[in-house]
Design a protein around this motif. Structure first.
Motif, PDB file in Angstrom:
ATOM      1  N   ALA A 185      17.358 121.970  37.827  1.00  0.00           N
ATOM      2  CA  ALA A 185      17.485 121.693  39.255  1.00  0.00           C
ATOM      3  C   ALA A 185      18.585 122.529  39.907  1.00  0.00           C
ATOM      4  O   ALA A 185      18.694 122.537  41.137  1.00  0.00           O
ATOM      5  CB  ALA A 185      17.772 120.206  39.469  1.00  0.00           C
ATOM      6  N   HIS A 186      19.363 123.259  39.119  1.00  0.00           N
ATOM      7  CA  HIS A 186      20.489 124.022  39.663  1.00  0.00           C
ATOM      8  C   HIS A 186      20.099 125.469  39.944  1.00  0.00           C
ATOM      9  O   HIS A 186      19.059 125.969  39.485  1.00  0.00           O
ATOM     10  CB  HIS A 186      21.666 123.974  38.683  1.00  0.00           C
ATOM     11  CG  HIS A 186      22.412 122.679  38.721  1.00  0.00           C
ATOM     12  ND1 HIS A 186      23.552 122.496  39.455  1.00  0.00           N
ATOM     13  CD2 HIS A 186      22.153 121.490  38.117  1.00  0.00           C
ATOM     14  CE1 HIS A 186      23.988 121.255  39.300  1.00  0.00           C
ATOM     15  NE2 HIS A 186      23.157 120.619  38.488  1.00  0.00           N
ATOM     16  N   SER A 221       8.451 141.788  41.657  1.00  0.00           N
ATOM     17  CA  SER A 221       8.783 140.710  42.593  1.00  0.00           C
ATOM     18  C   SER A 221       8.483 139.339  42.002  1.00  0.00           C
ATOM     19  O   SER A 221       8.547 138.335  42.701  1.00  0.00           O
ATOM     20  CB  SER A 221       7.978 140.899  43.886  1.00  0.00           C
ATOM     21  OG  SER A 221       6.585 140.895  43.607  1.00  0.00           O
ATOM     22  N   GLN A 222       8.136 139.284  40.722  1.00  0.00           N
ATOM     23  CA  GLN A 222       7.822 138.006  40.095  1.00  0.00           C
ATOM     24  C   GLN A 222       9.100 137.175  39.929  1.00  0.00           C
ATOM     25  O   GLN A 222      10.170 137.711  39.651  1.00  0.00           O
ATOM     26  CB  GLN A 222       7.222 138.228  38.710  1.00  0.00           C
ATOM     27  CG  GLN A 222       5.939 139.039  38.701  1.00  0.00           C
ATOM     28  CD  GLN A 222       5.464 139.236  37.277  1.00  0.00           C
ATOM     29  OE1 GLN A 222       5.593 138.353  36.436  1.00  0.00           O
ATOM     30  NE2 GLN A 222       4.913 140.401  37.002  1.00  0.00           N
ATOM     31  N   PRO A 223       8.987 135.848  40.089  1.00  0.00           N
ATOM     32  CA  PRO A 223      10.138 135.003  39.747  1.00  0.00           C
ATOM     33  C   PRO A 223      10.470 135.184  38.265  1.00  0.00           C
ATOM     34  O   PRO A 223       9.580 135.304  37.428  1.00  0.00           O
ATOM     35  CB  PRO A 223       9.643 133.592  40.042  1.00  0.00           C
ATOM     36  CG  PRO A 223       8.477 133.764  40.957  1.00  0.00           C
ATOM     37  CD  PRO A 223       7.842 135.067  40.578  1.00  0.00           C
ATOM     38  N   VAL A 224      11.743 135.207  37.982  1.00  0.00           N
ATOM     39  CA  VAL A 224      12.154 135.409  36.595  1.00  0.00           C
ATOM     40  C   VAL A 224      12.789 134.134  36.056  1.00  0.00           C
ATOM     41  O   VAL A 224      13.433 133.385  36.797  1.00  0.00           O
ATOM     42  CB  VAL A 224      13.134 136.590  36.470  1.00  0.00           C
ATOM     43  CG1 VAL A 224      12.414 137.903  36.717  1.00  0.00           C
ATOM     44  CG2 VAL A 224      14.293 136.436  37.429  1.00  0.00           C
ATOM     45  N   THR A 225      12.571 133.877  34.796  1.00  0.00           N
ATOM     46  CA  THR A 225      13.071 132.650  34.184  1.00  0.00           C
ATOM     47  C   THR A 225      13.926 132.952  32.973  1.00  0.00           C
ATOM     48  O   THR A 225      13.844 134.028  32.384  1.00  0.00           O
ATOM     49  CB  THR A 225      11.908 131.736  33.747  1.00  0.00           C
ATOM     50  OG1 THR A 225      11.109 132.436  32.799  1.00  0.00           O
ATOM     51  CG2 THR A 225      11.074 131.317  34.931  1.00  0.00           C
ATOM     52  N   GLN A 243      14.882 128.881  36.420  1.00  0.00           N
ATOM     53  CA  GLN A 243      14.525 130.041  37.239  1.00  0.00           C
ATOM     54  C   GLN A 243      15.785 130.653  37.839  1.00  0.00           C
ATOM     55  O   GLN A 243      16.634 129.945  38.379  1.00  0.00           O
ATOM     56  CB  GLN A 243      13.551 129.634  38.349  1.00  0.00           C
ATOM     57  CG  GLN A 243      13.051 130.816  39.168  1.00  0.00           C
ATOM     58  CD  GLN A 243      11.887 130.416  40.069  1.00  0.00           C
ATOM     59  OE1 GLN A 243      10.909 129.836  39.612  1.00  0.00           O
ATOM     60  NE2 GLN A 243      12.018 130.717  41.336  1.00  0.00           N
ATOM     61  N   ALA A 244      15.888 131.981  37.733  1.00  0.00           N
ATOM     62  CA  ALA A 244      17.071 132.675  38.221  1.00  0.00           C
ATOM     63  C   ALA A 244      16.951 132.979  39.708  1.00  0.00           C
ATOM     64  O   ALA A 244      15.973 133.588  40.147  1.00  0.00           O
ATOM     65  CB  ALA A 244      17.266 133.975  37.454  1.00  0.00           C
TER      66      ALA A 244
END
Length: 333
Positions: A185-186, A221-225, A243-244
């Motif tokens: 959640a952070h 542009s993909q979300p990175v984890t 997720q960053a």
């Protein structure tokens, strides 16, 4: 090119003043020395030495020939001496490469070595790209994390414990996570080589490579984890995807952003310790462990012919990291 040994034997005979004296210097028998000189004269078609039972004397041809042989012998001795110096004393240029985030450790690690070796020069290449040891003529490369299979020789220097950190300002706004399950959640900051939506990860921090940034999501542009592997002392285990919000291939920049309240970062304790001590960062979930980050000294070879400058550099790096507080648990104790 003709064999140069007979020329060296001839120069030694003249320097020693006798066949037997040259034989002792060269570790040969007097008859072998005599045969070598005779073969040299036959090959050149001239007499080089007048021989008698008591002494030797140069002929006119020998006088002209000797200075050239003498210079060749002196050059050979100088070449052998330079190799011996390289084996026995740190001289010349030491070329060291390291990731950007690791550079702050190199000065305190190598300074004593350089102070004790005044004839040694240092060329330091600080780059998050995986520099090719051969192309860049690297003597010692500092590599972090898992190593790809290669023919290089890797010697482990230490294991950095990794911890979760955030600034007091961020925690005042977002709250302090009390358990690993609250971490997703952070807001998160993550190192470039760690980022990959598709790439499996074992929870170990890895060194960044400029050649693979596209593969790890920085060029997309993909979300990175980030996959976190949290383990408690009593055996509880959680694997969490976070997720960053901020991603970078520069660990120093990420720590600075973490100190400025932009989120939680997964850092090496040895790097975060000064910020923790001055209160710029807070160690989160200290009762949990989040993996280690192995640190390696990589060299092209390790054998009896390894240069003294390389042996010395690896030794001082080992001593430096042996004394460094690399684990939060050890520092607390």
């Amino acid at each position: 090119m003709d064999d140069l040994k007979p020329l060296a034997v001839f120069a030694e005979v003249v320097d020693a003043g006798s066949m037997s004296g040259a034989a002792r210097r060269l570790g040969m028998s007097p008859s072998a020395v005599s045969q070598t000189i005779r073969a040299l004269e036959q090959h050149g078609g001239v007499t080089l030495l007048h021989r008698s039972t008591r002494k030797l004397a140069l002929t006119e041809a020998g006088e002209r020939y000797y200075p050239h042989c003498q210079r060749m012998l002196e050059a050979a001795r100088a070449a052998a001496q330079s190799l011996q110096q390289a084996r026995e004393a740190p001289t010349g240029e030491l070329r060291v490469s390291a990731p950007v985030g690791f550079a702050n450790h190199l000065a305190p690690a190598l300074a004593p070595f350089l102070a004790e070796a005044p004839q040694l020069r240092l060329r330091l290449l600080v780059d998050d790209a995986m520099i090719d040891l051969i192309d860049a003529r690297i003597d010692v490369a500092i590599r972090i994390g898992r190593l790809a299979d290669s023919s290089w020789i890797a010697r482990k220097l230490c294991d950095f414990e990794t911890i979760l950190c955030a600034s007091p300002d961020y925690l005042a706004r977002a709250g302090v996570p009390a358990a690993p399950l609250q971490l997703p959640a952070h807001q998160w900051l993550a190192f470039g080589r760690e980022l990959s939506p598709a790439e499996p990860h074992d929870g170990t921090l890895l060194a960044a490579s400029a050649t693979n940034l596209g593969k790890v999501g920085l060029a997309t542009s993909q979300p990175v984890t980030r996959l976190l592997d949290a383990r408690s002392a009593d055996g509880e285990h959680h694997r969490l995807h976070v997720q960053a919000r901020i991603a970078s291939n520069n660990q120093i920049s990420l720590q600075q952003m973490c100190e400025h309240g932009l989120g939680i970062a997964h850092l090496a304790y040895a790097d975060a310790a000064p910020a923790l001590a001055r209160g710029a960062l807070v160690h989160l979930l200290p009762q949990w462990r989040f993996g280690t980050m192995p640190v390696w000294a990589v060299t092209p070879r390790r054998d009896e012919a390894e240069a003294a400058k390389v042996r010395g550099a690896v030794d001082v790096l080992k001593r430096y990291f042996a004394a460094l507080p690399v684990a939060a648990s050890a520092a607390a104790a």
